[in-house]
Design an enzyme around this catalytic site. Structure first.
Site, PDB file in Angstrom:
ATOM      1  N   ASP A   1       6.457 -19.536 -10.176  1.00 22.63           N
ATOM      2  CA  ASP A   1       5.753 -20.788 -10.442  1.00 22.63           C
ATOM      3  C   ASP A   1       5.359 -20.777 -11.918  1.00 22.63           C
ATOM      4  O   ASP A   1       4.373 -20.154 -12.307  1.00 22.63           O
ATOM      5  CB  ASP A   1       4.527 -20.912  -9.535  1.00 22.63           C
ATOM      6  CG  ASP A   1       3.806 -22.237  -9.747  1.00 22.63           C
ATOM      7  OD1 ASP A   1       4.129 -22.950 -10.721  1.00 22.63           O
ATOM      8  OD2 ASP A   1       2.908 -22.552  -8.937  1.00 22.63           O
TER       9      ASP A   1
ATOM     10  N   TYR B   1      -2.491 -20.062  -7.641  1.00 25.56           N
ATOM     11  CA  TYR B   1      -2.568 -21.458  -7.222  1.00 25.56           C
ATOM     12  C   TYR B   1      -1.186 -22.078  -7.382  1.00 25.56           C
ATOM     13  O   TYR B   1      -0.550 -21.924  -8.428  1.00 25.56           O
ATOM     14  CB  TYR B   1      -3.589 -22.216  -8.090  1.00 25.56           C
ATOM     15  CG  TYR B   1      -3.718 -23.680  -7.723  1.00 25.56           C
ATOM     16  CD1 TYR B   1      -4.295 -24.065  -6.515  1.00 25.56           C
ATOM     17  CD2 TYR B   1      -3.254 -24.681  -8.584  1.00 25.56           C
ATOM     18  CE1 TYR B   1      -4.406 -25.405  -6.180  1.00 25.56           C
ATOM     19  CE2 TYR B   1      -3.377 -26.021  -8.253  1.00 25.56           C
ATOM     20  CZ  TYR B   1      -3.956 -26.384  -7.041  1.00 25.56           C
ATOM     21  OH  TYR B   1      -4.071 -27.708  -6.705  1.00 25.56           O
TER      22      TYR B   1
ATOM     23  N   LYS C   1       3.129 -29.702 -15.974  1.00 28.38           N
ATOM     24  CA  LYS C   1       2.312 -29.621 -17.194  1.00 28.38           C
ATOM     25  C   LYS C   1       3.137 -29.828 -18.478  1.00 28.38           C
ATOM     26  O   LYS C   1       3.449 -30.961 -18.802  1.00 28.38           O
ATOM     27  CB  LYS C   1       1.497 -28.334 -17.173  1.00 28.38           C
ATOM     28  CG  LYS C   1       0.546 -28.382 -15.953  1.00 28.38           C
ATOM     29  CD  LYS C   1      -0.439 -27.280 -15.788  1.00 28.38           C
ATOM     30  CE  LYS C   1      -1.353 -27.607 -14.596  1.00 28.38           C
ATOM     31  NZ  LYS C   1      -1.471 -26.595 -13.595  1.00 28.38           N
TER      32      LYS C   1
HETATM   33  C1  LIG Z   1      -1.378 -26.886 -12.053  1.00 30.67           C
HETATM   34  C2  LIG Z   1      -0.558 -25.977 -11.231  1.00 30.67           C
HETATM   35  C3  LIG Z   1       0.154 -26.429 -10.101  1.00 30.67           C
HETATM   36  C4  LIG Z   1      -0.011 -27.807  -9.561  1.00 30.67           C
HETATM   37  O1  LIG Z   1       0.441 -28.782 -10.441  1.00 30.67           O
HETATM   38  P1  LIG Z   1      -0.112 -30.302 -10.272  1.00 30.67           P
HETATM   39  O2  LIG Z   1       0.665 -31.054 -11.298  1.00 30.67           O
HETATM   40  O3  LIG Z   1      -1.571 -30.233 -10.519  1.00 30.67           O
HETATM   41  O4  LIG Z   1       0.223 -30.708  -8.890  1.00 30.67           O
HETATM   42  C5  LIG Z   1       0.998 -25.545  -9.471  1.00 30.67           C
HETATM   43  N1  LIG Z   1       1.143 -24.282  -9.904  1.00 30.67           N
HETATM   44  C6  LIG Z   1       0.474 -23.804 -10.966  1.00 30.67           C
HETATM   45  C7  LIG Z   1       0.707 -22.402 -11.410  1.00 30.67           C
HETATM   46  C8  LIG Z   1      -0.418 -24.626 -11.645  1.00 30.67           C
HETATM   47  O5  LIG Z   1      -1.129 -24.133 -12.666  1.00 30.67           O
END
Ligand SMILES: *Cc1c(COP(=O)(O)O)cnc(C)c1O
Length: 424
Positions: free
Chosen positions: A237, A142, A265
């Site tokens: 990511d 994701y 995060k």
């Molecule tokens: C949570 C998440 C996102 C998206 O971040 P948001 O702040 O919710 O837009 C992208 N990549 C990874 C791996 C994530 O866990």
């Protein structure tokens, strides 16, 4: 009817599904969501005054536990000076210096407001730099909800059982190619089929949005090699793994450097923050130096920077936090293996996952094999006993510095109870 139920009824009248992010809905576990009124350390409290030990941690940011005094006091100080100026501030310089100092591959970094925005911007920078359009992502990873990323995505997309989102034009998804996690051959094949056309490979270095799936030995290094051979950018990511798996994130832990990295995060400590950075020659393509446009009214917001900086500085100065959450993770995985026979237990550091399938779980297909009806029964059993976990099989259990050995032992014991009652 409890206060949470009342609030949910009101919410549904004015918010789609009653929630501002689908992962908060308890639909897939057959319940209505708990409305949370406050949180402290490893506990959260719902609107009916019930306390829960929390293993969501706001989906990752709260690595020090909730309401950490160092973070809270930094926010209180920053608020007194004003909420936003739309102009450059010292906080942003300090944040960028800290990130660049922590992560060797990051020479320049740009702050944004979410992980979604970080990924969207990093992908644009990679495309601008390589002058190519196509992207490789992995099924079950994701990367936020931007159009090009909602192809075989993990997290809420996986839970809802919709492989792709409506409203994404076929033309946006066309350039997103999907490979299988932990399968280098599937990536090699895409490079062979699209010579000179792939701008970037984007990966969660530890996949944490299809449950938790660790990279097999050599997988990340293999991606590095394939990107080098084909002139594509490697994007890690690290929105979940950054500052969690080590201070330098997955890159430090696995000894592989990416060309571009995305954060979110933990970097905001609970405030809406994201960041993307990487090699100077790529990041210098970003406006106002280069021609890749990317901007943000609230980017680098002073209150958000104060929160993130306070948390990151604390982590830098207290390496024992990593030792603690690492040992809690090991202890929890050992406890789960004993408590839950016939289930795959996965994880890395402070990320853990219990899959209701024997496994091994190595990719999207093997994760998808999990028994989600059984997961829903498990979730309700835990919630009834004051343990709050993500209401989906395809999310991680997040440990924080505020958790104790007693907490993880109690979690494992509760899960053992669930398996015993299931048998009877
Ligand atoms: C949570 C998440 C996102 C998206 O971040 P948001 O702040 O919710 O837009 C992208 N990549 C990874 C791996 C994530 O866990």
């Amino acid at each position: 009817m409890g206060r949470s139920e009342e609030l949910f009824e009101r919410a549904k009248r004015v918010i789609p599904g009653g929630v501002n992010s689908p992962v908060r809905a308890f639909g897939s576990v057959g319940l209505t969501p708990r409305f949370i009124s406050r949180a402290d350390r490893q506990k959260i409290y719902d609107a009916d005054g019930r306390a829960y030990t929390d293993y969501v941690g706001s989906w990752g940011p709260m690595i020090l536990g909730h309401n950490h005094p160092v973070v809270r006091e930094a926010v209180e100080r920053a608020v007194k000076d004003g909420l936003s100026f739309g102009a450059a501030t010292e906080h942003e310089v300090e944040m960028a210096e800290l990130v660049c100092g922590a992560v060797p591959s990051v020479e320049l970094v740009r702050m944004v407001n979410s992980g979604t925005e970080a990924v969207m911007s990093a992908v644009r920078a990679a495309r601008g730099f390589t002058d190519r359009d196509k992207l490789v992502k992995f099924a079950g990873c994701y990367h936020g909800h931007s159009d090009a990323m909602l192809v075989k995505a993990g997290s809420g997309v996986m839970t809802a059982g919709v492989p792709d989102s409506a409203g994404v034009p076929a033309s946006c998804a066309r350039d997103t190619l999907t490979a299988a996690y932990n399968d280098l051959e599937s990536v090699e094949l895409l490079f062979a089929e699209n010579p000179g056309r792939i701008a970037a490979v984007i990966v969660e270095p530890v996949a944490a949005n299809m449950g938790v799936v660790e990279p097999a030995g050599g997988f990340l290094k293999g991606l590095r090699r394939l990107c080098d051979e084909n002139g594509a950018a490697l994007i890690f990511d690290e929105v979940i793994t950054g500052f969690r798996l080590a201070f330098g994130g997955a890159q430090e832990r696995y000894g592989v450097e990416a060309d571009l990295v995305t954060y979110g995060k933990i970097i905001g400590a609970g405030m809406p923050v994201g960041a993307y950075g990487g090699r100077r020659e790529i990041m210098e393509r970003v406006a106002p130096v280069g021609s890749v446009y990317q901007a943000g009214t609230l980017s680098g917001n002073p209150v958000a920077m104060a929160a993130g900086l306070a948390q990151l500085r604390y982590l830098r100065e207290h390496p024992e936090v990593y030792a603690h959450i690492e040992s809690l993770g090991r202890r929890l995985r050992a406890g789960l293996r004993e408590a839950a026979p016939g289930c795959a237990v996965t994880g890395a550091g402070s990320l853990c996952c219990l899959f209701f399938t024997p496994g091994p779980v190595v990719d999207y297909t093997t994760a998808k094999a999990a028994d989600t009806a059984r997961f829903a029964r498990y979730f309700r059993f835990l919630l009834d006993r004051g343990i709050y976990t993500a209401p989906s099989q395809f999310e991680a259990l997040f440990l924080s510095d505020a958790h104790t050995e007693g907490d993880v032992d109690a979690l494992a014991a509760c899960i053992a109870d669930f398996f015993r009652t299931e048998k009877n």
